[in-house]
Write a protein that holds these residues in place. Structure first.
Motif, PDB file in Angstrom:
ATOM      1  N   SER A 174     -21.479  67.859 -58.470  1.00 44.52           N
ATOM      2  CA  SER A 174     -23.254  67.864 -58.621  1.00 44.52           C
ATOM      3  C   SER A 174     -23.632  68.490 -59.792  1.00 44.52           C
ATOM      4  O   SER A 174     -25.163  69.162 -59.838  1.00 44.52           O
ATOM      5  N   ASP A 196     -16.579  69.670 -52.536  1.00 38.54           N
ATOM      6  CA  ASP A 196     -17.723  69.165 -50.951  1.00 38.54           C
ATOM      7  C   ASP A 196     -18.194  71.130 -50.974  1.00 38.54           C
ATOM      8  O   ASP A 196     -19.162  71.229 -50.364  1.00 38.54           O
ATOM      9  N   SER A 223     -26.755  75.764 -48.670  1.00 37.01           N
ATOM     10  CA  SER A 223     -27.464  74.779 -48.980  1.00 37.01           C
ATOM     11  C   SER A 223     -27.911  73.599 -47.514  1.00 37.01           C
ATOM     12  O   SER A 223     -26.984  74.409 -46.151  1.00 37.01           O
ATOM     13  N   ARG A 224     -29.050  73.193 -46.968  1.00 36.32           N
ATOM     14  CA  ARG A 224     -29.445  72.845 -45.932  1.00 36.32           C
ATOM     15  C   ARG A 224     -28.199  71.969 -45.859  1.00 36.32           C
ATOM     16  O   ARG A 224     -28.258  71.668 -44.224  1.00 36.32           O
ATOM     17  N   GLN A 225     -28.334  71.128 -47.037  1.00 30.77           N
ATOM     18  CA  GLN A 225     -27.158  70.059 -46.896  1.00 30.77           C
ATOM     19  C   GLN A 225     -25.642  70.471 -45.898  1.00 30.77           C
ATOM     20  O   GLN A 225     -24.904  69.482 -45.175  1.00 30.77           O
ATOM     21  N   GLN A 226     -25.246  70.997 -46.278  1.00 28.46           N
ATOM     22  CA  GLN A 226     -24.020  71.592 -45.872  1.00 28.46           C
ATOM     23  C   GLN A 226     -24.079  73.245 -44.883  1.00 28.46           C
ATOM     24  O   GLN A 226     -22.796  73.792 -43.815  1.00 28.46           O
ATOM     25  N   SER A 227     -25.300  73.538 -44.165  1.00 26.34           N
ATOM     26  CA  SER A 227     -25.567  74.356 -43.699  1.00 26.34           C
ATOM     27  C   SER A 227     -24.603  74.265 -41.878  1.00 26.34           C
ATOM     28  O   SER A 227     -23.859  74.925 -42.080  1.00 26.34           O
ATOM     29  N   GLU A 229     -21.918  72.382 -42.160  1.00 22.90           N
ATOM     30  CA  GLU A 229     -20.245  72.912 -42.016  1.00 22.90           C
ATOM     31  C   GLU A 229     -20.044  74.175 -42.058  1.00 22.90           C
ATOM     32  O   GLU A 229     -19.065  74.581 -41.614  1.00 22.90           O
ATOM     33  N   SER A 245     -33.897  79.786 -42.273  1.00 21.32           N
ATOM     34  CA  SER A 245     -34.434  79.205 -43.453  1.00 21.32           C
ATOM     35  C   SER A 245     -35.257  79.265 -43.459  1.00 21.32           C
ATOM     36  O   SER A 245     -36.770  80.403 -43.246  1.00 21.32           O
ATOM     37  N   ASN A 250     -36.429  77.749 -50.269  1.00 24.71           N
ATOM     38  CA  ASN A 250     -36.411  76.373 -50.376  1.00 24.71           C
ATOM     39  C   ASN A 250     -34.436  77.240 -49.735  1.00 24.71           C
ATOM     40  O   ASN A 250     -33.474  76.999 -51.181  1.00 24.71           O
ATOM     41  N   THR A 252     -31.880  79.464 -46.970  1.00 18.12           N
ATOM     42  CA  THR A 252     -30.971  78.478 -46.297  1.00 18.12           C
ATOM     43  C   THR A 252     -29.535  79.044 -46.295  1.00 18.12           C
ATOM     44  O   THR A 252     -29.134  79.516 -47.366  1.00 18.12           O
TER      45      THR A 252
END
Length: 261
Positions: A174, A196, A223-227, A229, A245, A250, A252
C-alpha cells in the motif's frame, strides 16, 4: 511587493500546485521567510512536493510547536488522539517510553500534558534521533538510538508506566498509494510495516510485558482495518487489549495492560 499582494501571489501559486490549504500555507511561509529570495525558495520547495512542516522546520502538534527536520516522519494530526488517550492513564512523574519516536513529538506532547514525566524515546534512524533530541531533551527526557526496546536502558525493565508506539503499520503493497509527500520525503522505515503492516507491532507487543510496570499501559496506533489483529497481538503476549477510535480524526488505537489489572 506589499504583504497582502505577497499572500495572494503565493496562495495562487500553491493552489495551482494542488495545495488544499493554500491560503493558510501562504501565510505561514510568508511569516517564516527572512527575505523575498528565501520566500521564493520555500515556495519552490513546496511546489515540488516537500512537506510544509519540513520547510518550516516545525509542526503544530497538540498545541505545541515541535521541531521536524527534513527526512524525518511528520507527526499526523490523528496521532494527537494517542497522546490524549495516554494522558488519561498516565500520571505526572511516571515513566514514559516513546518507541519508534521519529521527531519525538508524541512523548514530548504527553510530557506537556502531564506537566512532567520521566521520558525516554527511541528510534533506529539517526536522523530521527537527532531531531527528537530537540523536542525531548528540553523537557528533561532522553533519546536513544536503536531497535525498539533494545535501545532502552536495562534499568527500565519492569518499571515503564506507559509505552507509546506509533510503529510503521502501512502494508508494503500500500506504500505506493500514499501521498507523494510521504513516499518521497519521509524515511521508508517509518512507513513500511511489512507484508501485512504488522511486523513492527508484533515485536512491540511481544516485548511489552517485560518492560511494563505492574499497572502499566501500552498504546499502539493502528488502522481501523488492522485493529482486530493488533489487539490479538497484545493478547497473545499476555496483555488485555481494547480498541479506541476517534472518527473525526480518523484515528484508531489499541490500548493494552497486564491482565491482572
Amino acid at each position: 511587493m506589499a504583504p497582502v499582494t505577497w499572500r495572494m501571489s503565493v496562495a495562487t501559486t500553491l493552489r495551482h500546485a494542488g495545495c488544499v490549504f493554500a491560503e493558510e500555507e501562504a501565510q505561514l511561509l510568508i511569516e517564516a521567510a527572512t527575505s523575498p529570495d528565501h520566500l521564493d525558495y520555500m515556495v519552490d520547495q513546496r511546489v515540488k512536493g516537500m512537506p510544509l512542516e519540513h520547510i518550516l522546520g516545525w509542526v503544530d502538534f497538540c498545541g505545541s510547536r515541535m521541531v521536524v527536520e527534513p527526512g524525518v516522519f511528520v507527526p499526523r494530526r490523528r496521532t494527537e488522539f494517542l497522546v490524549r488517550q495516554a494522558a488519561k492513564v498516565a500520571s505526572p512523574g511516571g515513566v514514559v517510553v516513546d518507541l519508534c519516536c521519529g521527531s519525538g513529538a508524541i512523548g514530548a506532547a504527553l510530557s506537556d500534558l502531564l506537566g512532567s514525566c520521566e521520558l525516554y524515546a527511541a528510534d533506529i534512524d539517526p536522523a530521527a534521533v537527532g531531531c527528537a533530541r530537540k523536542n525531548v531533551e528540553p523537557r528533561g527526557g532522553r533519546v536513544f538510538q536503536g531497535d525498539l526496546y533494545d535501545a532502552l536502558p536495562l534499568e527500565l525493565r519492569g518499571r515503564v508506566d506507559v509505552v507509546l508506539a506509533n510503529a510503521p503499520y502501512v502494508p508494503t503493497g500500500s506504500i505506493g498509494m500514499m501521498p507523494p509527500e510521504a513516499r518521497f520525503h519521509e524515511p521508508m522505515m517509518a512507513l513500511d510495516g511489512g507484508t501485512d503492516g504488522l511486523d513492527a507491532q508484533r515485536r512491540v507487543a511481544l516485548g511489552a510485558p517485560g518492560w511494563l510496570a505492574p499497572g502499566g499501559w501500552i498504546l499502539i496506533e493502528t488502522s481501523r482495518q488492522q485493529s482486530v489483529e493488533t489487539a490479538a497481538l497484545l493478547r497473545a503476549s499476555g496483555l488485555s487489549a481494547t480498541v479506541a477510535s476517534d472518527e473525526g480524526l480518523n484515528a484508531t488505537l489499541v490500548i493494552g495492560s497486564p491482565r491482572s489489572r
